[in-house]
Design an enzyme around this catalytic site. Sequence first.
Site, short mmCIF file in Angstrom:
data_model
loop_
_atom_site.label_atom_id
_atom_site.label_comp_id
_atom_site.label_asym_id
_atom_site.label_seq_id
_atom_site.Cartn_x
_atom_site.Cartn_y
_atom_site.Cartn_z
N SER A 1 -7.77 -9.02 3.74
CA SER A 1 -8.88 -9.25 2.81
C SER A 1 -8.99 -8.12 1.79
O SER A 1 -9.04 -6.95 2.16
CB SER A 1 -10.18 -9.36 3.63
OG SER A 1 -11.28 -9.63 2.81
N HIS B 1 -3.29 0.40 -3.55
CA HIS B 1 -3.44 -0.58 -2.48
C HIS B 1 -2.38 -1.67 -2.71
O HIS B 1 -1.75 -1.73 -3.78
CB HIS B 1 -4.85 -1.17 -2.53
CG HIS B 1 -5.88 -0.34 -1.83
ND1 HIS B 1 -7.14 -0.81 -1.55
CD2 HIS B 1 -5.84 0.93 -1.34
CE1 HIS B 1 -7.83 0.13 -0.92
NE2 HIS B 1 -7.07 1.20 -0.79
N ASN C 1 0.84 -1.20 0.00
CA ASN C 1 0.00 0.00 0.00
C ASN C 1 0.88 1.25 0.00
O ASN C 1 1.80 1.36 0.80
CB ASN C 1 -0.90 -0.03 1.24
CG ASN C 1 -1.92 1.09 1.25
OD1 ASN C 1 -1.59 2.27 1.23
ND2 ASN C 1 -3.19 0.71 1.27
N CYS D 1 -9.60 -3.89 -5.28
CA CYS D 1 -8.61 -4.94 -5.53
C CYS D 1 -9.30 -6.24 -5.95
O CYS D 1 -8.79 -6.99 -6.79
CB CYS D 1 -7.74 -5.13 -4.30
SG CYS D 1 -6.76 -3.64 -3.94
N ASP E 1 -8.35 5.05 3.60
CA ASP E 1 -7.93 3.99 2.67
C ASP E 1 -9.09 3.12 2.21
O ASP E 1 -9.05 2.56 1.12
CB ASP E 1 -6.85 3.12 3.33
CG ASP E 1 -6.01 2.39 2.29
OD1 ASP E 1 -5.47 3.06 1.39
OD2 ASP E 1 -5.91 1.16 2.38
N CYS F 1 -10.05 -5.24 -0.66
CA CYS F 1 -11.18 -4.32 -0.81
C CYS F 1 -11.85 -4.57 -2.16
O CYS F 1 -11.35 -5.32 -3.00
CB CYS F 1 -10.70 -2.87 -0.71
SG CYS F 1 -10.06 -2.23 -2.28
N GLU G 1 -2.51 -4.87 -3.44
CA GLU G 1 -2.70 -5.75 -4.59
C GLU G 1 -2.53 -4.98 -5.91
O GLU G 1 -1.96 -5.50 -6.87
CB GLU G 1 -4.10 -6.39 -4.55
CG GLU G 1 -4.36 -7.22 -3.29
CD GLU G 1 -4.98 -6.40 -2.16
OE1 GLU G 1 -4.62 -5.21 -2.01
OE2 GLU G 1 -5.81 -6.94 -1.43
#
Lengths: 158, 158
Positions: B89, B62, B51, B94, B154, B91, B64
Amino acid sequence: MPPIPADRDALGMQRAFEEAEDGAKEGGIPIGSALVLHDDNGDRILASGRNMRIQKSSATLHGEICCLETAGRLKAGVYRKCTIYTTLSPCIMCTGAILLYRIPRVVIGENTNYVGGEELLKQNGVEVIVRNDSQCKELMAKFIKERPEDWNEDVGDE
Amino acid sequence: MPPIPADRDALGMQRAFEEAEDGAKEGGIPIGSALVLHDDNGDRILASGRNMRIQKSSATLHGEICCLETAGRLKAGVYRKCTIYTTLSPCIMCTGAILLYRIPRVVIGENTNYVGGEELLKQNGVEVIVRNDSQCKELMAKFIKERPEDWNEDVGDE
């Protein structure tokens, strides 16, 4: 956010299309986007962007992602008063970005050449407006016809 | 892609966690990710990322997304043989990126501090594995407790 009449969409849609045209001139994938804030002072373009797959060898800078990245860090409340404009129906990644920031309104130039996550947006209460814009359609159709491999790569197809 | 046994996930998960730790050291949001290709030569990390909201004032990098951006332009068939690892986990943005590229397998460090688009991934046939990793949980819980405003920003919360 109060209802935004369609005649106020020319500002953002025009900028998104200019971004797409700039992308075409650069040899890129011609998809553009703009983020417009609606507040008491009227409508203001916060940022715009275009697909940068070719120009930056980027796998994530689709038009809408590029636009949101250019806008930079914003408080949640700002996104809630915005429309995001895009020349082409947003793919599922860009749909996810719109949902993450809970942008309440999406105006799409056309969805003839590609249909992305419009249904998921609607299911989550986002207002989705498709303009069926002939300029957007022509620019995209020409690109897909001329460069199918780049286009397939951009949407994760074989 | 053939089934990948869980004991082969240490490589990618470790790299994702190292990215999260590096993010924490930089004063960033401690979420990391790695993309691992499974092919006839075994498992290979194609890219990793973390991130970058704080470090690059980025609204879209982010963990990913940063990882996929670092991986660069890949053919569709490459993504189809990959696992993406993430310490938290993913978002909905992503999640959308994972669905765009049809990455068939997602390994998640933890979903105690946040639950993103796991259900949408599963609905689309993606294998989702949650490791319930205590290191990931502790790193994230500490950040959320110490810097709730950055965390809320975020994930698009007020």
